[in-house]
Design an enzyme around this catalytic site. Structure first.
Site, PDB file in Angstrom:
ATOM      1  N   ASP A  85     -31.980  90.500  47.710  1.00 26.27           N
ATOM      2  CA  ASP A  85     -31.596  91.191  48.949  1.00 26.27           C
ATOM      3  C   ASP A  85     -32.600  90.820  50.045  1.00 26.27           C
ATOM      4  O   ASP A  85     -33.809  90.728  49.803  1.00 26.27           O
ATOM      5  CB  ASP A  85     -31.593  92.710  48.713  1.00 26.27           C
ATOM      6  CG  ASP A  85     -30.861  93.455  49.823  1.00 26.27           C
ATOM      7  OD1 ASP A  85     -29.802  94.041  49.534  1.00 26.27           O
ATOM      8  OD2 ASP A  85     -31.343  93.458  50.982  1.00 26.27           O
ATOM      9  N   ILE A  86     -32.095  90.597  51.249  1.00 26.28           N
ATOM     10  CA  ILE A  86     -32.927  90.187  52.376  1.00 26.28           C
ATOM     11  C   ILE A  86     -33.866  91.313  52.838  1.00 26.28           C
ATOM     12  O   ILE A  86     -34.889  91.050  53.471  1.00 26.28           O
ATOM     13  CB  ILE A  86     -32.023  89.704  53.537  1.00 26.28           C
ATOM     14  CG1 ILE A  86     -32.732  88.703  54.417  1.00 26.28           C
ATOM     15  CG2 ILE A  86     -31.449  90.858  54.339  1.00 26.28           C
ATOM     16  CD1 ILE A  86     -31.796  87.936  55.354  1.00 26.28           C
ATOM     17  N   GLY A 118     -22.026 104.182  52.356  1.00 29.20           N
ATOM     18  CA  GLY A 118     -23.080 103.336  52.923  1.00 29.20           C
ATOM     19  C   GLY A 118     -22.842 101.852  52.749  1.00 29.20           C
ATOM     20  O   GLY A 118     -23.790 101.059  52.801  1.00 29.20           O
ATOM     21  N   GLN A 119     -21.575 101.449  52.566  1.00 34.51           N
ATOM     22  CA  GLN A 119     -21.283 100.017  52.390  1.00 34.51           C
ATOM     23  C   GLN A 119     -21.272  99.324  53.752  1.00 34.51           C
ATOM     24  O   GLN A 119     -20.442  99.638  54.607  1.00 34.51           O
ATOM     25  CB  GLN A 119     -19.920  99.841  51.710  1.00 34.51           C
ATOM     26  CG  GLN A 119     -19.586  98.381  51.433  1.00 34.51           C
ATOM     27  CD  GLN A 119     -18.236  98.197  50.743  1.00 34.51           C
ATOM     28  OE1 GLN A 119     -17.461  99.143  50.584  1.00 34.51           O
ATOM     29  NE2 GLN A 119     -17.973  96.974  50.326  1.00 34.51           N
ATOM     30  N   HIS A 137     -20.317  94.295  45.950  1.00 37.94           N
ATOM     31  CA  HIS A 137     -21.631  93.856  45.488  1.00 37.94           C
ATOM     32  C   HIS A 137     -22.327  94.979  44.753  1.00 37.94           C
ATOM     33  O   HIS A 137     -22.143  96.154  45.074  1.00 37.94           O
ATOM     34  CB  HIS A 137     -22.500  93.363  46.654  1.00 37.94           C
ATOM     35  CG  HIS A 137     -22.614  94.321  47.793  1.00 37.94           C
ATOM     36  ND1 HIS A 137     -21.623  94.481  48.727  1.00 37.94           N
ATOM     37  CD2 HIS A 137     -23.610  95.190  48.143  1.00 37.94           C
ATOM     38  CE1 HIS A 137     -21.997  95.396  49.619  1.00 37.94           C
ATOM     39  NE2 HIS A 137     -23.193  95.848  49.277  1.00 37.94           N
TER      40      HIS A 137
END
Ligand code: AMP
Ligand code: ZN
Length: 114
Positions: free
Chosen positions: A30-31, A93-94, A100
């Protein structure tokens, strides 16, 4: 889908820090990591969210879980424990509308989440 961020990562238009890949599943860091281990595991086919899983495409869920299990073992977080989350829809909260699974580990994760 052409305007989907994760489809662009899958087709190489946008780079990612790849952790694992096979024919059906891609996993990358994850970034914006929320834990020492924070990996996203995604199907290579575009499925918007868990709401869109059905009898015809649900095989991918098994594949994703097997990949998550392998990653957890490879990163040695399997014994201490880890968390798997799929945010679904607005209140869930998508933010990226391509199914994913967040794999979080390497610290003591609190419950309940915010
Ligand atoms: P969610 O909020 O459940 O839809 O999760 C989307 C996740 O994608 C967030 O944790 C973001 O930090 C992550 N993310 C967004 N853009 C990228 C990117 N280019 N590479 C890796 N992770 C990303
Ligand atoms: Zn997509």
């Amino acid at each position: 889908m052409s305007d989907c961020l994760f489809c662009k990562i899958i087709n190489g238009e946008i780079p990612c820090d790849k952790v694992f890949e096979n024919e059906k599943v891609l996993a990358f860091n994850d970034i914006d990591p929320q834990a020492p281990v924070h990996i996203l595991v995604i199907p290579k086919v575009h499925i918007e969210s868990l709401n869109d899983i059905n009898q015809d495409n649900c095989e991918i869920i098994k594949e994703i879980h097997l990949v998550i299990k392998k990653i957890a073992k490879d990163l040695k977080i399997d014994r201490d424990g880890y968390r798997v989350i799929t945010n679904c829809g607005e209140l869930g909260g998508q933010s990226v509308k391509h199914l994913h699974y967040h794999v979080l580990g390497g610290r003591n994760l609190k419950w309940p989440p915010g």
